[in-house]
Design a protein around this motif. Structure first.
Motif, PDB file in Angstrom:
ATOM      1  N   GLU A 270       1.115  -1.332  -0.261  1.00  0.00           N
ATOM      2  CA  GLU A 270      -0.016  -0.217  -0.286  1.00  0.00           C
ATOM      3  C   GLU A 270       1.129   1.426  -0.243  1.00  0.00           C
ATOM      4  OE1 GLU A 270      -2.233  -3.474   1.837  1.00  0.00           O
ATOM      5  OE2 GLU A 270      -0.455  -2.558   2.025  1.00  0.00           O
ATOM      6  N   ASP A 271       2.145   1.248   0.306  1.00  0.00           N
ATOM      7  CA  ASP A 271       3.056   2.378   0.269  1.00  0.00           C
ATOM      8  C   ASP A 271       3.986   2.910  -0.800  1.00  0.00           C
ATOM      9  OD1 ASP A 271       2.237   2.329   3.693  1.00  0.00           O
ATOM     10  OD2 ASP A 271       4.263   1.213   3.560  1.00  0.00           O
ATOM     11  N   VAL A 272       3.345   1.904  -1.672  1.00  0.00           N
ATOM     12  CA  VAL A 272       4.632   1.934  -2.901  1.00  0.00           C
ATOM     13  C   VAL A 272       3.087   2.977  -4.071  1.00  0.00           C
ATOM     14  CG1 VAL A 272       5.513   0.293  -5.012  1.00  0.00           C
ATOM     15  CG2 VAL A 272       6.157   0.463  -2.710  1.00  0.00           C
TER      16      VAL A 272
ATOM     17  N   GLY B  52       9.675 -12.154  -1.393  1.00  0.00           N
ATOM     18  CA  GLY B  52      10.809 -12.788  -3.381  1.00  0.00           C
ATOM     19  C   GLY B  52       9.939 -12.280  -4.483  1.00  0.00           C
ATOM     20  N   ALA B  53      10.257 -12.528  -5.091  1.00  0.00           N
ATOM     21  CA  ALA B  53       9.460 -12.555  -6.549  1.00  0.00           C
ATOM     22  C   ALA B  53       8.682 -13.478  -7.538  1.00  0.00           C
ATOM     23  CB  ALA B  53      10.867 -11.497  -7.774  1.00  0.00           C
TER      24      ALA B  53
ATOM     25  N   PRO C  48      -3.360  -6.377  -7.604  1.00  0.00           N
ATOM     26  CA  PRO C  48      -3.449  -6.747  -5.536  1.00  0.00           C
ATOM     27  C   PRO C  48      -3.389  -8.306  -5.853  1.00  0.00           C
ATOM     28  CG  PRO C  48      -5.436  -5.283  -6.720  1.00  0.00           C
ATOM     29  CD  PRO C  48      -4.159  -5.160  -7.914  1.00  0.00           C
ATOM     30  N   GLU C  49      -2.980  -9.675  -5.447  1.00  0.00           N
ATOM     31  CA  GLU C  49      -3.635 -10.433  -6.195  1.00  0.00           C
ATOM     32  C   GLU C  49      -4.021 -10.998  -5.077  1.00  0.00           C
ATOM     33  OE1 GLU C  49       0.504 -11.987  -8.779  1.00  0.00           O
ATOM     34  OE2 GLU C  49       1.140 -12.277  -6.295  1.00  0.00           O
ATOM     35  N   ARG C  50      -3.511 -11.335  -4.052  1.00  0.00           N
ATOM     36  CA  ARG C  50      -4.158 -11.796  -2.469  1.00  0.00           C
ATOM     37  C   ARG C  50      -4.658 -10.776  -1.779  1.00  0.00           C
ATOM     38  NH1 ARG C  50      -0.876 -16.804  -3.053  1.00  0.00           N
ATOM     39  NH2 ARG C  50      -0.748 -17.471  -4.388  1.00  0.00           N
ATOM     40  N   PRO C  51      -5.627 -11.283  -0.973  1.00  0.00           N
ATOM     41  CA  PRO C  51      -5.462 -10.162   0.502  1.00  0.00           C
ATOM     42  C   PRO C  51      -4.419 -10.286   1.121  1.00  0.00           C
ATOM     43  CG  PRO C  51      -7.045 -12.158   0.068  1.00  0.00           C
ATOM     44  CD  PRO C  51      -6.149 -12.212  -0.275  1.00  0.00           C
ATOM     45  N   GLU C  52      -3.330 -10.824   1.028  1.00  0.00           N
ATOM     46  CA  GLU C  52      -2.035 -11.241   1.821  1.00  0.00           C
ATOM     47  C   GLU C  52      -0.846 -10.632   1.277  1.00  0.00           C
ATOM     48  OE1 GLU C  52      -1.918 -15.242   0.346  1.00  0.00           O
ATOM     49  OE2 GLU C  52      -3.563 -13.948   1.073  1.00  0.00           O
ATOM     50  N   ARG C  53      -0.925 -10.326  -0.324  1.00  0.00           N
ATOM     51  CA  ARG C  53      -0.076  -9.785  -0.883  1.00  0.00           C
ATOM     52  C   ARG C  53      -0.552  -9.020  -2.194  1.00  0.00           C
ATOM     53  NH1 ARG C  53       2.582 -15.118  -2.707  1.00  0.00           N
ATOM     54  NH2 ARG C  53       1.537 -15.337  -4.921  1.00  0.00           N
ATOM     55  N   GLY C  54       0.073  -8.552  -2.254  1.00  0.00           N
ATOM     56  CA  GLY C  54       0.374  -7.609  -4.178  1.00  0.00           C
ATOM     57  C   GLY C  54       1.594  -7.648  -4.956  1.00  0.00           C
TER      58      GLY C  54
ATOM     59  N   ARG D 203       0.837  -7.313   2.026  1.00  0.00           N
ATOM     60  CA  ARG D 203      -0.138  -5.626   1.891  1.00  0.00           C
ATOM     61  C   ARG D 203       0.297  -6.164   3.178  1.00  0.00           C
ATOM     62  NH1 ARG D 203      -4.835  -6.765  -1.917  1.00  0.00           N
ATOM     63  NH2 ARG D 203      -5.451  -4.656  -1.762  1.00  0.00           N
ATOM     64  N   ARG D 204      -0.392  -4.754   4.137  1.00  0.00           N
ATOM     65  CA  ARG D 204      -0.517  -4.401   5.264  1.00  0.00           C
ATOM     66  C   ARG D 204      -1.122  -5.197   6.316  1.00  0.00           C
ATOM     67  NH1 ARG D 204      -0.296   0.543   4.804  1.00  0.00           N
ATOM     68  NH2 ARG D 204       2.015   1.273   5.367  1.00  0.00           N
ATOM     69  N   GLY D 205      -2.917  -5.330   5.650  1.00  0.00           N
ATOM     70  CA  GLY D 205      -3.620  -5.873   6.606  1.00  0.00           C
ATOM     71  C   GLY D 205      -4.917  -5.332   7.215  1.00  0.00           C
ATOM     72  N   ASP D 206      -4.662  -4.260   6.831  1.00  0.00           N
ATOM     73  CA  ASP D 206      -5.245  -3.362   7.894  1.00  0.00           C
ATOM     74  C   ASP D 206      -6.774  -2.205   7.408  1.00  0.00           C
ATOM     75  OD1 ASP D 206      -3.965  -1.634   6.896  1.00  0.00           O
ATOM     76  OD2 ASP D 206      -3.221  -0.314   8.529  1.00  0.00           O
ATOM     77  N   ASP D 207      -6.839  -2.967   5.939  1.00  0.00           N
ATOM     78  CA  ASP D 207      -7.938  -2.423   5.318  1.00  0.00           C
ATOM     79  C   ASP D 207      -9.109  -3.672   5.283  1.00  0.00           C
ATOM     80  OD1 ASP D 207      -5.780  -0.784   4.266  1.00  0.00           O
ATOM     81  OD2 ASP D 207      -5.191  -2.226   2.412  1.00  0.00           O
TER      82      ASP D 207
END
Length: 148
Positions: free
Chosen positions: A6-8, A81-82, A111-117, A144-148
Motif C-alpha cells: 500500500e505504501d508503493v 520474493g519475486a 493486488p493478487e491476494r488479500p495478504e500480498r500484491g 499487504r498491511r492487512g489493515d484495510d
C-alpha cells in the motif's frame, strides 16, 4: 518501518548505489559461473575481443544489480520474493573500475491476494558515465498491511 504494498505508488523512482567493480571480482565470478574467455582471460580479451579487455559476465552484472536493489529499494520493503523478471537486457558491458548505481521505477501494482500484491518495477543499472549497462522488469511480491 517496513514498506508495504500500500505504501508503493506507480511512478515512484528511487536511485541507489555506488558499487565499484574490480577486475578480481569479475575474474572470480566468471571462473566460477561463466567461464567464457572474454570474462576470464584479460590478455586474450584485450587482444582478440571486440571489447578491448575483460568484461563482467551479464549474470555478474545482474547479481551486482540485485545487491544494490536489496541494499537500497528492498532494504525496508515487506517483500516475500519475486515471480521472475521480464525484458532482461545488457546494453553495454561492465568493465573493471566501473562504479554502478541503479534506478528503480514502479510501473504497475497488481493486488493478487488479500495478504500480498505484485509490484512490477523497471530496474536500470548505470555505470559512472551514465550509460545503461543492465535493465530488467522485476515482478516482486509485497506483503499487504492487512489493515484495510
Amino acid at each position: 518501518m517496513p514498506v508495504y504494498y500500500e505504501d508503493v505508488e506507480v511512478g515512484d523512482v528511487e536511485t541507489h548505489g555506488d558499487y565499484e567493480v574490480t577486475r578480481e571480482e569479475i575474474l572470480s565470478f566468471a571462473e566460477r559461473y561463466d567461464p567464457q574467455w572474454f570474462h576470464t582471460d584479460p590478455d586474450r580479451a584485450a587482444e582478440e575481443s571486440p571489447y578491448g579487455g575483460v568484461i563482467a559476465s551479464g549474470w555478474h552484472t545482474a547479481a551486482m544489480t540485485m545487491r544494490l536493489l536489496v541494499e537500497g529499494t528492498l532494504a525496508e520493503a515487506a517483500t516475500v520474493g519475486a515471480k521472475g523478471v521480464d525484458e532482461l537486457r545488457w546494453p553495454e558491458p561492465v568493465r573493471p573500475g566501473d562504479t554502478l548505481r541503479i534506478e528503480n521505477e514502479v510501473l504497475e501494482k497488481v493486488p493478487e491476494r488479500p495478504e500480498r500484491g505484485l509490484i512490477r518495477a523497471r530496474t536500470r543499472t548505470y555505470n559512472g558515465d551514465d550509460e545503461a549497462v543492465f535493465s530488467m522488469i522485476g515482478n516482486v511480491m509485497y506483503l499487504r498491511r492487512g489493515d484495510d
